[in-house]
Enzyme design. Structure first.
Site, PDB file in Angstrom:
ATOM      1  N   LYS A  54       7.462  26.883 -54.985  1.00  0.00           N
ATOM      2  CA  LYS A  54       7.009  27.128 -53.608  1.00  0.00           C
ATOM      3  C   LYS A  54       8.126  26.821 -52.613  1.00  0.00           C
ATOM      4  CE  LYS A  54       3.439  24.605 -51.913  1.00  0.00           C
ATOM      5  NZ  LYS A  54       3.815  24.031 -50.610  1.00  0.00           N
ATOM      6  N   GLN A  58      11.386  18.741 -45.563  1.00  0.00           N
ATOM      7  CA  GLN A  58      10.967  19.657 -44.495  1.00  0.00           C
ATOM      8  C   GLN A  58      11.686  19.314 -43.202  1.00  0.00           C
ATOM      9  OE1 GLN A  58       6.687  19.464 -44.438  1.00  0.00           O
ATOM     10  NE2 GLN A  58       6.479  20.646 -46.306  1.00  0.00           N
ATOM     11  N   ASP A 108       4.603  15.451 -54.552  1.00  0.00           N
ATOM     12  CA  ASP A 108       3.453  16.343 -54.711  1.00  0.00           C
ATOM     13  C   ASP A 108       2.699  16.108 -56.021  1.00  0.00           C
ATOM     14  OD1 ASP A 108       3.991  17.514 -52.273  1.00  0.00           O
ATOM     15  OD2 ASP A 108       5.246  19.085 -53.134  1.00  0.00           O
ATOM     16  N   LYS A 110      -0.387  14.760 -45.991  1.00  0.00           N
ATOM     17  CA  LYS A 110      -0.253  16.050 -46.689  1.00  0.00           C
ATOM     18  C   LYS A 110      -1.440  16.943 -46.303  1.00  0.00           C
ATOM     19  CE  LYS A 110       3.614  15.155 -48.703  1.00  0.00           C
ATOM     20  NZ  LYS A 110       4.803  15.870 -48.256  1.00  0.00           N
ATOM     21  N   ARG A 169      -4.223  12.405 -49.231  1.00  0.00           N
ATOM     22  CA  ARG A 169      -4.392  12.490 -50.696  1.00  0.00           C
ATOM     23  C   ARG A 169      -4.703  11.148 -51.346  1.00  0.00           C
ATOM     24  NH1 ARG A 169       0.176  17.202 -51.804  1.00  0.00           N
ATOM     25  NH2 ARG A 169      -1.268  18.919 -51.387  1.00  0.00           N
TER      26      ARG A 169
HETATM   27  C1  S3P Z   1       8.492  20.475 -49.305  1.00  0.00           C
HETATM   28  C2  S3P Z   1       8.761  19.152 -49.130  1.00  0.00           C
HETATM   29  C3  S3P Z   1       7.780  18.090 -49.361  1.00  0.00           C
HETATM   30  C4  S3P Z   1       6.602  18.576 -50.192  1.00  0.00           C
HETATM   31  C5  S3P Z   1       6.091  19.914 -49.756  1.00  0.00           C
HETATM   32  C6  S3P Z   1       7.204  20.948 -49.824  1.00  0.00           C
HETATM   33  C7  S3P Z   1       9.557  21.450 -48.987  1.00  0.00           C
HETATM   34  O1  S3P Z   1       7.290  17.637 -48.119  1.00  0.00           O
HETATM   35  O2  S3P Z   1       5.548  17.636 -50.142  1.00  0.00           O
HETATM   36  O3  S3P Z   1       5.040  20.328 -50.596  1.00  0.00           O
HETATM   37  O4  S3P Z   1       9.460  22.611 -49.422  1.00  0.00           O
HETATM   38  O5  S3P Z   1      10.508  21.073 -48.299  1.00  0.00           O
HETATM   39  P1  S3P Z   1       8.134  16.563 -47.277  1.00  0.00           P
HETATM   40  O6  S3P Z   1       9.472  17.134 -47.108  1.00  0.00           O
HETATM   41  O7  S3P Z   1       7.452  16.427 -45.951  1.00  0.00           O
HETATM   42  O8  S3P Z   1       8.085  15.307 -48.086  1.00  0.00           O
END
Ligand code: S3P
Length: 442
Positions: free
Chosen positions: A29, A179, A329, A356, A360
């Site tokens: 993803k 993110q 995750d 999240k 969770r």
């Molecule tokens: C993701 C980073 C993670 C993860 C999310 C996808 C990404 O979140 O939990 O499902 O694609 O950068 P965080 O960066 O907020 O930890």
């Protein structure tokens, strides 16, 4: 279709039976979002093989299309083509950008849009996303000159962005979040002057790997690559991206085969980026029986196949803040695994789980306890007392995809059938999950 438009379906989950066979989990993803975003702001054509055809990446694609990016239909087993519009080519959309249930879409999109001078954007999401914190991205972007408004002093969607000329900055992020890091990197691509992001711990590095491959001028230094600098205005060039299977989706089968008697599953083509493989480290601590083979490198990411078989006596485990970014995750499915370990497992330093798609920690404790597990919710984690027989129950994903799939695996080990409300949530990241479960069952 966003998660909020989907008909809520409950599903009977029959208890018992083993799982056996091979499975190919859908595309990663995180990598799928990035392939769409980076392809959109490149010059020329990007082709993506294995892009995840699930609701979250579809949200990213539909936002990009509203800004003039041509993206071919995202369909299982079909190569996706993105016609890049260049670093500054995104058009002001006439419509609101709907990020659905996807935190990655909203946060990365903020980073992408804040530097698009003289253009205005409005972003929204479903009920869950509209209650997730966005200031963690907005605040650092404001240090670069970004203008973002929203509810709760700019923390909650709907959000409004007025594109500005940004300036580079040195930014320490308070949470190890890929993110947040990726949003800053995207903004930095067109800022005036260079930008450095310093993370408290190394989060997943798909953005860094892929941006470099697209031609961005990125320098990675500091302990464990926690300092990432961008020298702006390097043109990105369309690439061929091959998306490996998502280890966060493989996680359900890794744990299922470990805890369910008479099970053996081989998961093919799983991404093994070391910033994502914390689950394998914890499985080692549990005494799980797995083997990684056929290791290879595909389009800049390590990939392999994993064969995993049932183990009778599993040891309890400890998860603390240091490893959380590498398995953030996977905590829901690992909390299911802990119910079948002999003794108490402790998860700490996991308060990120509270922001999240659902809280969770609360939701997993509530749902597993409804099945007869003994799970204590702590402020920043869970204590799971293993070894209590689960019983078939009325359970609820509470609209969270990873909760839905974790509870599905738990229900296989229960005495008696369960009924899972809002089972459709799985489609956010793994639309074929229920078919794969049927295929593996015997
Ligand atoms: C993701 C980073 C993670 C993860 C999310 C996808 C990404 O979140 O939990 O499902 O694609 O950068 P965080 O960066 O907020 O930890």
């Amino acid at each position: 279709m966003s998660a909020s438009n989907i008909v809520k379906t409950s599903r009977v989950l029959p208890a018992g039976g083993g799982l056996n066979g091979n499975v190919c989990v859908p595309g990663d993803k995180s990598i799928s979002h990035r392939a769409l975003l980076f392809g959109a702001i490149s010059e020329g054509l990007t082709t993506v093989e294995g892009l995840l055809p699930a609701e979250d990446p579809l949200s990213t694609a539909s936002c990009l299309r509203l800004m003039g990016v041509k993206i071919s239909p995202i369909i299982n087993n079909q190569v996706v083509q993105i016609e890049g519009v260049g670093l500054d080519g995104l058009q002001e959309p006439k419509e609101i950008l709907n990020c659905g249930n996807s935190g990655t879409t909203m946060r990365l999109m903020l980073g992408l849009l804040v530097g698009k001078k003289d253009r205005h954007f409005v972003l929204t999401g479903d009920e869950s996303l509209s209650n997730r914190p966005m200031k963690r991205v907005g605040q650092p972007l404001k240090l670069m000159g970004a203008q973002i408004w929203g509810r709760s002093k700019g923390d909650l969607a709907p959000l409004s962005v007025c594109g500005q000329t940004l300036h580079g900055a040195v930014i320490g992020t308070p949470v190890a979040s890929a993110q947040v890091k990726s949003a800053i990197l995207l903004a930095a691509l067109t800022a005036e002057g260079s930008t450095t992001v310093i993370e408290p711990a190394h989060s997943r590095d798909h953005s860094e790997r892929m941006l470099k491959a697209f031609g961005a001028n990125l320098q990675i230094g500091g302990e464990m690559g926690r300092h990432i600098s961008v020298i702006p205005n390097a043109k990105l060039k369309g690439q061929t991206v091959v998306v490996p299977g998502d280890i966060s989706s493989a996680a359900f089968w890794l744990i299922a085969a470990t805890i369910i008697p008479n099970s053996q599953i081989t998961i093919e083509n799983v991404g093994l980026n070391p910033t994502r493989t914390g689950i394998l480290e914890i499985m080692k601590e549990m005494g799980a029986n797995y083997e990684v083979f056929n290791k290879r490198n595909i389009a800049g990411e390590p990939v392999g196949d994993i064969k995993v078989s049932h183990v009778d006596k599993l040891k309890p485990f400890q998860i603390s803040s240091e490893i959380i970014p590498r398995l953030v995750d996977e905590v829901p499915i690992l909390s299911v695994a802990a119910c079948f370990c002999e003794g108490d497992s402790h998860i700490t330093g996991a308060s990120e789980l509270r922001v999240k798609e659902t809280d969770r920690l609360k939701v997993m404790a509530r749902q597993l306890n409804a099945m007869g597990a003994k799970v204590e919710e702590q402020e920043d984690g869970l204590i799971i007392h293993g070894g209590h027989q689960l019983h078939g129950s009325n359970i609820d994903s509470e609209s969270d995809h990873r909760v839905a799939m974790s509870l599905a695996i738990a229900s296989l080990m229960a005495k008696g059938d369960s009924n899972l409300a809002q089972s459709e949530a799985a489609a956010v990241s793994y639309p074929d999950f229920w078919d794969h479960l049927e295929k593996l069952r015997y």
